[in-house]
Design a protein around this motif. Sequence first.
Motif, mmCIF file in Angstrom:
data_model
loop_
_atom_site.group_PDB
_atom_site.id
_atom_site.type_symbol
_atom_site.label_atom_id
_atom_site.label_comp_id
_atom_site.label_asym_id
_atom_site.label_seq_id
_atom_site.Cartn_x
_atom_site.Cartn_y
_atom_site.Cartn_z
ATOM 1 N N ALA A 161 14.546 32.034 -32.312
ATOM 2 C CA ALA A 161 13.914 32.811 -31.493
ATOM 3 C C ALA A 161 13.703 34.213 -31.046
ATOM 4 C CB ALA A 161 13.880 31.642 -30.678
ATOM 5 N N VAL A 162 13.004 34.954 -31.149
ATOM 6 C CA VAL A 162 12.423 35.979 -30.851
ATOM 7 C C VAL A 162 11.818 35.631 -29.218
ATOM 8 C CG1 VAL A 162 10.912 38.065 -30.300
ATOM 9 C CG2 VAL A 162 11.366 37.108 -32.485
ATOM 10 N N ARG A 163 11.804 34.621 -28.480
ATOM 11 C CA ARG A 163 11.801 34.241 -26.724
ATOM 12 C C ARG A 163 12.222 32.738 -26.600
ATOM 13 N NH1 ARG A 163 10.215 36.830 -22.814
ATOM 14 N NH2 ARG A 163 9.412 36.099 -21.080
ATOM 15 N N LEU A 164 12.727 32.443 -26.224
ATOM 16 C CA LEU A 164 13.135 31.570 -25.461
ATOM 17 C C LEU A 164 13.339 30.809 -24.691
ATOM 18 C CD1 LEU A 164 14.889 28.470 -26.425
ATOM 19 C CD2 LEU A 164 17.039 29.253 -25.601
ATOM 20 N N THR A 165 11.872 29.452 -24.487
ATOM 21 C CA THR A 165 11.536 28.843 -22.416
ATOM 22 C C THR A 165 12.160 27.413 -22.643
ATOM 23 O OG1 THR A 165 9.435 30.730 -22.259
ATOM 24 C CG2 THR A 165 9.606 28.124 -21.205
ATOM 25 N N VAL A 166 13.208 27.565 -21.490
ATOM 26 C CA VAL A 166 13.947 26.564 -21.547
ATOM 27 C C VAL A 166 13.442 25.771 -20.494
ATOM 28 C CG1 VAL A 166 15.685 25.051 -21.231
ATOM 29 C CG2 VAL A 166 15.861 26.395 -22.674
ATOM 30 N N ILE A 167 12.624 24.397 -20.055
ATOM 31 C CA ILE A 167 11.946 23.628 -19.194
ATOM 32 C C ILE A 167 12.761 22.270 -18.383
ATOM 33 C CG2 ILE A 167 9.919 24.199 -18.956
ATOM 34 C CD1 ILE A 167 9.505 21.632 -19.986
ATOM 35 N N GLY A 168 13.897 22.214 -17.766
ATOM 36 C CA GLY A 168 14.591 21.490 -17.282
ATOM 37 C C GLY A 168 14.803 20.753 -16.365
ATOM 38 N N PRO A 169 16.316 19.993 -16.006
ATOM 39 C CA PRO A 169 16.517 19.632 -14.466
ATOM 40 C C PRO A 169 17.826 20.552 -13.625
ATOM 41 C CG PRO A 169 17.995 18.414 -16.064
ATOM 42 C CD PRO A 169 16.111 19.125 -16.968
ATOM 43 N N GLY A 170 17.270 21.478 -14.848
ATOM 44 C CA GLY A 170 18.307 22.531 -13.952
ATOM 45 C C GLY A 170 18.699 24.088 -15.505
ATOM 46 N N ARG A 171 19.123 24.651 -14.320
ATOM 47 C CA ARG A 171 19.456 26.380 -14.791
ATOM 48 C C ARG A 171 20.300 26.431 -16.338
ATOM 49 N NH1 ARG A 171 17.600 31.683 -13.858
ATOM 50 N NH2 ARG A 171 18.571 33.081 -14.401
ATOM 51 N N PRO A 172 19.502 26.524 -17.773
ATOM 52 C CA PRO A 172 20.424 26.204 -18.338
ATOM 53 C C PRO A 172 21.584 27.436 -17.981
ATOM 54 C CG PRO A 172 18.579 27.057 -19.253
ATOM 55 C CD PRO A 172 18.649 27.015 -17.304
ATOM 56 N N PRO A 173 22.937 27.282 -18.131
ATOM 57 C CA PRO A 173 24.074 28.779 -18.216
ATOM 58 C C PRO A 173 24.076 29.990 -19.254
ATOM 59 C CG PRO A 173 24.789 26.614 -18.864
ATOM 60 C CD PRO A 173 23.811 26.123 -18.549
ATOM 61 N N GLN A 174 23.044 29.318 -20.171
ATOM 62 C CA GLN A 174 23.112 30.651 -21.397
ATOM 63 C C GLN A 174 22.141 31.978 -20.738
ATOM 64 O OE1 GLN A 174 23.093 27.602 -21.696
ATOM 65 N NE2 GLN A 174 23.725 26.928 -23.677
ATOM 66 N N ALA A 175 21.392 30.978 -19.455
ATOM 67 C CA ALA A 175 20.139 32.087 -19.470
ATOM 68 C C ALA A 175 20.472 33.422 -19.066
ATOM 69 C CB ALA A 175 19.513 31.147 -18.621
ATOM 70 N N PRO A 176 19.814 34.796 -18.841
ATOM 71 C CA PRO A 176 20.962 35.715 -18.748
ATOM 72 C C PRO A 176 20.439 35.617 -16.488
ATOM 73 C CG PRO A 176 19.186 36.352 -19.980
ATOM 74 C CD PRO A 176 18.872 35.248 -20.141
ATOM 75 N N GLU A 177 21.464 36.261 -15.968
ATOM 76 C CA GLU A 177 21.942 36.149 -14.482
ATOM 77 C C GLU A 177 20.705 36.752 -13.615
ATOM 78 O OE1 GLU A 177 25.840 37.556 -12.423
ATOM 79 O OE2 GLU A 177 26.334 36.105 -14.065
ATOM 80 N N HIS A 178 19.974 38.523 -14.322
ATOM 81 C CA HIS A 178 18.589 38.018 -13.476
ATOM 82 C C HIS A 178 17.537 37.720 -14.474
ATOM 83 C CE1 HIS A 178 18.650 40.139 -18.327
ATOM 84 N NE2 HIS A 178 17.309 40.082 -17.880
ATOM 85 N N THR A 179 17.520 36.850 -14.996
ATOM 86 C CA THR A 179 16.413 36.343 -15.218
ATOM 87 C C THR A 179 15.982 35.185 -14.561
ATOM 88 O OG1 THR A 179 16.582 36.418 -17.726
ATOM 89 C CG2 THR A 179 14.769 35.088 -17.347
ATOM 90 N N PRO A 180 14.259 35.348 -13.144
ATOM 91 C CA PRO A 180 13.767 34.658 -12.193
ATOM 92 C C PRO A 180 13.461 33.443 -13.038
ATOM 93 C CG PRO A 180 12.209 36.121 -13.179
ATOM 94 C CD PRO A 180 13.471 36.498 -13.852
ATOM 95 N N ALA A 181 13.444 32.419 -11.995
ATOM 96 C CA ALA A 181 13.127 30.555 -12.314
ATOM 97 C C ALA A 181 11.842 30.561 -11.738
ATOM 98 C CB ALA A 181 14.614 30.261 -12.785
ATOM 99 N N ILE A 182 11.591 29.712 -12.397
ATOM 100 C CA ILE A 182 10.124 28.705 -12.028
ATOM 101 C C ILE A 182 10.800 27.282 -11.200
ATOM 102 C CG2 ILE A 182 8.189 27.597 -12.109
ATOM 103 C CD1 ILE A 182 7.166 30.323 -13.868
#
Length: 284
Positions: free
Chosen positions: A76-97
Amino acid sequence: MIGPDRLSRITAGAVVPEQVTAYVRAVAGSKPKIWGACVGYETNGSVVLVGYPLHDPRDSDAMRQAVEQVLTTAGAVRLTVIGPGRPPQAPEHTPAIEDCYYALPVPGPAPGSKLQNLLRRAGREVTLDRGRRLDAGHAALVQRYLDERPLSSGTRHIFRQLPAYLEACPGALVVSARRRDGRLAAFAVGEFASLSTAFFMFSFRDPDLAPPGSADLTFSGLLQEACDRGQTRMNLGLGVSESIRFFKRKWGAEPFLPYVEVSWEPHPPGRLARLGAVFRRRRP
């Protein structure tokens, strides 16, 4: 490709609206796919993973495994994850809603005295009808929302796709409140394709025609439909704003599932092309 039976099983067990695959396909044109215990959707190289595992929507480890599958297989060029928590694979600097879904048991708790009075008042001025299509009055009310409200581009797109959604999803239902002369005062859309969970999808009211309590009355029609179908939960969606949370709490809804949304580019556009250019420059 996922067979129709597998898609039906996903929808039958849905606890969040994004797991109703026909709804997402209708409004986004995305293709559903299973990664691990989660369903996701592909569109033009982007993936949206609904990280609520089908066996347990709070299983964050199963969500992590599904994210890992996307990263290693989807490209994937872009990955969006919605779920019960922040996935550990997400870069640390990436903001979350962050938000949460609100839900009611079905049958719901008895309305309080103020809500009962609102329902009675609205019931004296409007009557409810149920259907599966939007007429000119519905379309005009949706257009008024689009013209008068500061809505996000995503919300505007979804509202414009309402007719396509109702056409594609046999579990969708429109409950309309009409004045005695037939004019539309308010309407709500519910989704009932899941075996256990009903979904409060959309609500519109005409401020010039709708008596106080009209939105509550249309919602009560959806709640009754869920009860008639034997469903045990009504998911009222995300909190979004204080006014929306007030409506949900007024009915006795409580936080049901946490919602965390994070989006990043695991394979930025053009990365492979740039690597190819580097290698070409290194050739003798």
